[in-house]
Design a protein around this motif. Structure first.
Motif, short mmCIF file in Angstrom:
data_model
loop_
_atom_site.label_atom_id
_atom_site.label_comp_id
_atom_site.label_asym_id
_atom_site.label_seq_id
_atom_site.Cartn_x
_atom_site.Cartn_y
_atom_site.Cartn_z
N PRO A 229 3.22 -4.61 -4.34
CA PRO A 229 1.71 -4.12 -4.37
C PRO A 229 0.96 -4.93 -3.19
O PRO A 229 -0.18 -4.65 -3.01
CB PRO A 229 1.08 -4.50 -5.82
CG PRO A 229 2.22 -5.24 -6.56
CD PRO A 229 3.47 -5.15 -5.71
N MET A 230 1.49 -5.92 -2.76
CA MET A 230 0.89 -6.91 -1.84
C MET A 230 1.48 -6.41 -0.49
O MET A 230 2.08 -7.65 0.16
CB MET A 230 0.82 -8.07 -2.27
CG MET A 230 0.06 -8.48 -3.51
SD MET A 230 -0.17 -10.44 -3.78
CE MET A 230 -1.38 -10.89 -2.37
N ALA A 231 1.65 -5.47 0.12
CA ALA A 231 2.48 -5.19 1.02
C ALA A 231 1.95 -5.72 2.40
O ALA A 231 2.76 -6.11 3.37
CB ALA A 231 2.42 -3.60 1.31
N VAL A 232 0.59 -5.71 2.83
CA VAL A 232 0.09 -6.23 3.79
C VAL A 232 0.33 -7.69 3.87
O VAL A 232 0.64 -8.29 4.91
CB VAL A 232 -1.40 -5.84 3.90
CG1 VAL A 232 -2.00 -6.59 5.18
CG2 VAL A 232 -1.65 -4.56 4.15
N TYR A 233 0.16 -8.53 2.80
CA TYR A 233 0.30 -10.10 2.75
C TYR A 233 1.72 -10.21 2.88
O TYR A 233 2.20 -11.05 3.69
CB TYR A 233 -0.15 -10.68 1.42
CG TYR A 233 0.15 -11.76 1.20
CD1 TYR A 233 -0.89 -12.72 1.69
CD2 TYR A 233 1.34 -12.39 0.64
CE1 TYR A 233 -0.65 -14.15 1.56
CE2 TYR A 233 1.56 -13.93 0.53
CZ TYR A 233 0.69 -14.79 0.99
OH TYR A 233 0.88 -16.03 0.91
N LEU B 260 -5.05 7.58 13.08
CA LEU B 260 -5.29 6.39 13.81
C LEU B 260 -6.34 5.58 12.94
O LEU B 260 -6.66 4.56 13.34
CB LEU B 260 -5.90 6.98 15.15
CG LEU B 260 -5.02 7.57 16.10
CD1 LEU B 260 -5.67 7.76 17.37
CD2 LEU B 260 -3.74 6.80 16.45
N ARG B 261 -7.06 6.09 11.88
CA ARG B 261 -8.00 5.63 11.27
C ARG B 261 -7.59 4.71 10.24
O ARG B 261 -8.10 3.89 9.38
CB ARG B 261 -9.28 6.53 10.88
CG ARG B 261 -10.21 6.80 11.71
CD ARG B 261 -11.21 7.82 11.08
NE ARG B 261 -10.90 8.87 10.59
CZ ARG B 261 -11.01 10.47 11.31
NH1 ARG B 261 -11.42 10.02 12.44
NH2 ARG B 261 -10.74 11.40 10.74
N LEU B 262 -6.19 4.80 9.79
CA LEU B 262 -5.61 4.08 8.85
C LEU B 262 -5.67 2.67 9.08
O LEU B 262 -5.29 2.34 10.37
CB LEU B 262 -4.21 4.49 8.27
CG LEU B 262 -3.90 6.01 8.14
CD1 LEU B 262 -2.25 6.29 7.86
CD2 LEU B 262 -4.71 6.44 6.71
N THR B 263 -5.92 1.73 8.29
CA THR B 263 -6.26 0.53 8.62
C THR B 263 -5.09 -0.53 8.35
O THR B 263 -5.04 -1.65 8.45
CB THR B 263 -7.47 -0.12 7.56
OG1 THR B 263 -6.90 0.00 6.18
CG2 THR B 263 -8.66 0.53 7.96
N TYR B 264 -3.70 -0.02 7.80
CA TYR B 264 -2.64 -0.80 7.57
C TYR B 264 -2.40 -1.26 9.07
O TYR B 264 -2.32 -0.40 9.75
CB TYR B 264 -1.39 0.20 7.05
CG TYR B 264 -0.38 -0.59 6.35
CD1 TYR B 264 -0.49 -1.20 4.94
CD2 TYR B 264 0.81 -1.00 6.99
CE1 TYR B 264 0.42 -1.94 4.48
CE2 TYR B 264 1.92 -1.62 6.49
CZ TYR B 264 1.47 -2.28 5.14
OH TYR B 264 2.71 -2.82 4.52
N TRP C 279 8.56 0.75 2.66
CA TRP C 279 7.70 2.11 2.15
C TRP C 279 8.07 3.38 2.98
O TRP C 279 8.07 2.94 4.19
CB TRP C 279 6.30 1.87 1.60
CG TRP C 279 5.96 0.55 0.74
CD1 TRP C 279 5.84 -0.68 1.17
CD2 TRP C 279 5.61 0.91 -0.65
NE1 TRP C 279 5.56 -1.24 -0.05
CE2 TRP C 279 5.51 -0.66 -0.99
CE3 TRP C 279 5.75 1.84 -1.59
CZ2 TRP C 279 4.96 -0.95 -2.34
CZ3 TRP C 279 5.66 1.57 -2.92
CH2 TRP C 279 5.15 0.30 -3.14
N VAL C 280 7.86 4.51 2.29
CA VAL C 280 7.74 5.80 3.17
C VAL C 280 6.75 6.46 2.63
O VAL C 280 6.75 6.87 1.45
CB VAL C 280 9.10 6.50 2.92
CG1 VAL C 280 9.20 7.83 3.71
CG2 VAL C 280 10.61 5.64 3.28
N LEU C 281 5.96 6.92 3.57
CA LEU C 281 4.51 7.87 3.38
C LEU C 281 5.15 9.03 3.86
O LEU C 281 4.97 9.06 5.08
CB LEU C 281 3.43 7.18 3.75
CG LEU C 281 2.17 8.14 3.74
CD1 LEU C 281 1.89 8.38 2.22
CD2 LEU C 281 1.00 7.36 4.59
N TRP C 282 5.18 10.10 2.90
CA TRP C 282 5.25 11.62 3.37
C TRP C 282 3.82 12.24 3.56
O TRP C 282 3.11 12.20 2.53
CB TRP C 282 6.14 12.28 2.73
CG TRP C 282 7.51 12.18 2.41
CD1 TRP C 282 8.27 11.11 1.62
CD2 TRP C 282 8.48 12.28 3.38
NE1 TRP C 282 9.54 11.09 2.13
CE2 TRP C 282 9.74 11.82 3.32
CE3 TRP C 282 8.49 13.25 4.66
CZ2 TRP C 282 11.05 12.23 3.85
CZ3 TRP C 282 9.63 13.63 5.22
CH2 TRP C 282 11.05 12.80 4.81
#
Length: 367
Positions: free
Chosen positions: A83-87, A110-114, A206-209
């Motif tokens: 759950p702490m994927a960015v870190y 493009l607006r996604l902040t990941y 992770w895979v985001l469909w």
């Protein structure tokens, strides 16, 4: 006396041709090196120790790229989906089958902040007239981003051309007609599988469909879904429209593939022929399943979860290990389900739970 003469002759020959012994001497040196020396081997990778459930900020699977190395090693036991994927710098692969290119989809992406350096994109485009046009627009959009500032570039982008047939018309009324659903969704399943198997890397967490007609999501979509730490979790897909009766902008349910199984649904399946499928959302097949689309509460908590038996493909986050363990999109009837709903069934048969977020909305393009 004869031996002495032979010895002298031998020494004179060596003085005249000193290189005659180089071959045998070189052979002896090689034999000694291979059988009696033991040079220390060097590992191509250095791994960080996993402490308290978190990884070191340096990736566990990034090679040192030593000169002359041509073999890549990946320790999948050290690859995590947390759950702490960015870190933890976990890589996310966004996969999108593209039949039509919508500028709104791309701008929302493009607006996604990941972090972009942790994002990979994968697309598969059908070999149709619409597909050819979509490919040109997609390539143009990608070029603008990938030749721009380095911090705005995606880690990797893959584009495939679909090698199976697709519907000639992608108009909403044609592609959602009940009579074409089995063939359409079988082709979609093949496309999804081709894209998944081609783009999934040994470093993907992770895979985001994300469907190509999803034109509005929260910029923190990935972080929001990741925070639930579920094997499979789906957003609720709605559509914005202008309500002529109320004379105002409104929203309505769009994706009915997120559902909880019902006794009636099981009964219908038990009386079906082996190759028949149940397609949700059509009055001709009344399953009376609990549809997540109908559980939306405008005043409810967006983090509210509900366990599902079927799932759609609009915006679904999957832990990569679910796919690695064999959960794919069946292009054939699987317990009378196919494509994304068949994927949910397959994942559950593998022991994974499927969840949905009824109050967390993403929006579909309104044709």
């Amino acid at each position: 006396m004869k031996a002495a003469i032979n010895k002298n002759q031998f020494l004179r020959q060596i003085r005249r041709r000193p290189f005659t012994l180089l071959g045998p001497l070189a052979l002896l040196v090689l034999i000694y090196y291979f059988f009696f020396s033991s040079p220390k081997s060097q590992s191509k990778y250095s791994y960080k120790v996993k402490k308290a459930g978190f990884f070191d900020r340096k990736s566990d699977v990034i090679p040192r790229n030593l000169p002359g190395d041509h073999i890549s090693h990946y320790d999948l036991n050290k690859l995590a989906s947390t759950p702490m994927a960015v870190y933890n710098k976990e890589k996310v692969l966004i996969l999108t089958p593209v039949s039509r290119f919508y500028d709104e989809y791309w701008m929302n992406l493009l607006r996604l902040t990941y972090p972009r350096e942790l994002l990979e994109l994968g697309f598969i485009v059908p070999r149709t007239k619409d597909g050819d046009l979509a490919l040109k627009k997609l390539e143009k959009a990608i070029k603008q981003v990938q030749t721009g500032k380095k911090e705005n570039r995606f880690s990797k982008i893959t584009i495939l051309r679909q090698d199976t047939e697709s519907l000639a018309s992608q108009d909403e009324k044609h592609r959602h007609a009940l009579k074409v659903q089995k063939d359409r969704r079988s082709n979609m399943a093949l496309a999804r599988n081709s894209l998944l198997f081609s783009a999934l890397g040994p470093y993907t967490s992770w895979v985001l469909w994300l469907d190509s007609d999803i034109v509005e999501t929260s910029p923190t979509l990935i972080q929001d879904l990741v925070s639930h730490d579920k094997p499979i979790i789906s957003a609720n897909c709605y559509q914005r429209f202008y309500d002529e009766e109320q004379k105002k902008d409104s929203i309505r349910p769009y994706d009915y593939n997120n559902w909880v199984e019902s006794e009636e649904g099981l009964k219908i399946a038990s009386n079906m022929a082996e190759d028949d499928i149940i397609v949700e959302g059509y009055p001709e097949i009344a399953t009376y399943r609990a549809l997540m689309a109908h559980f939306y509460d405008a005043n409810g908590d967006p983090n509210t979860e509900m366990e599902l038996d079927g799932v759609g493909g609009a915006a679904v986050l999957v832990k990569a290990d679910v796919h690695r363990d064999g959960a794919m999109f069946p292009p054939f009837p699987f317990y009378h389900l196919i494509e994304t709903e068949g994927f949910a069934k397959m994942a559950k048969r593998l022991g994974y739970q499927v969840f949905g977020l009824p109050n967390y909305l993403v929006y579909h393009y309104n044709e």
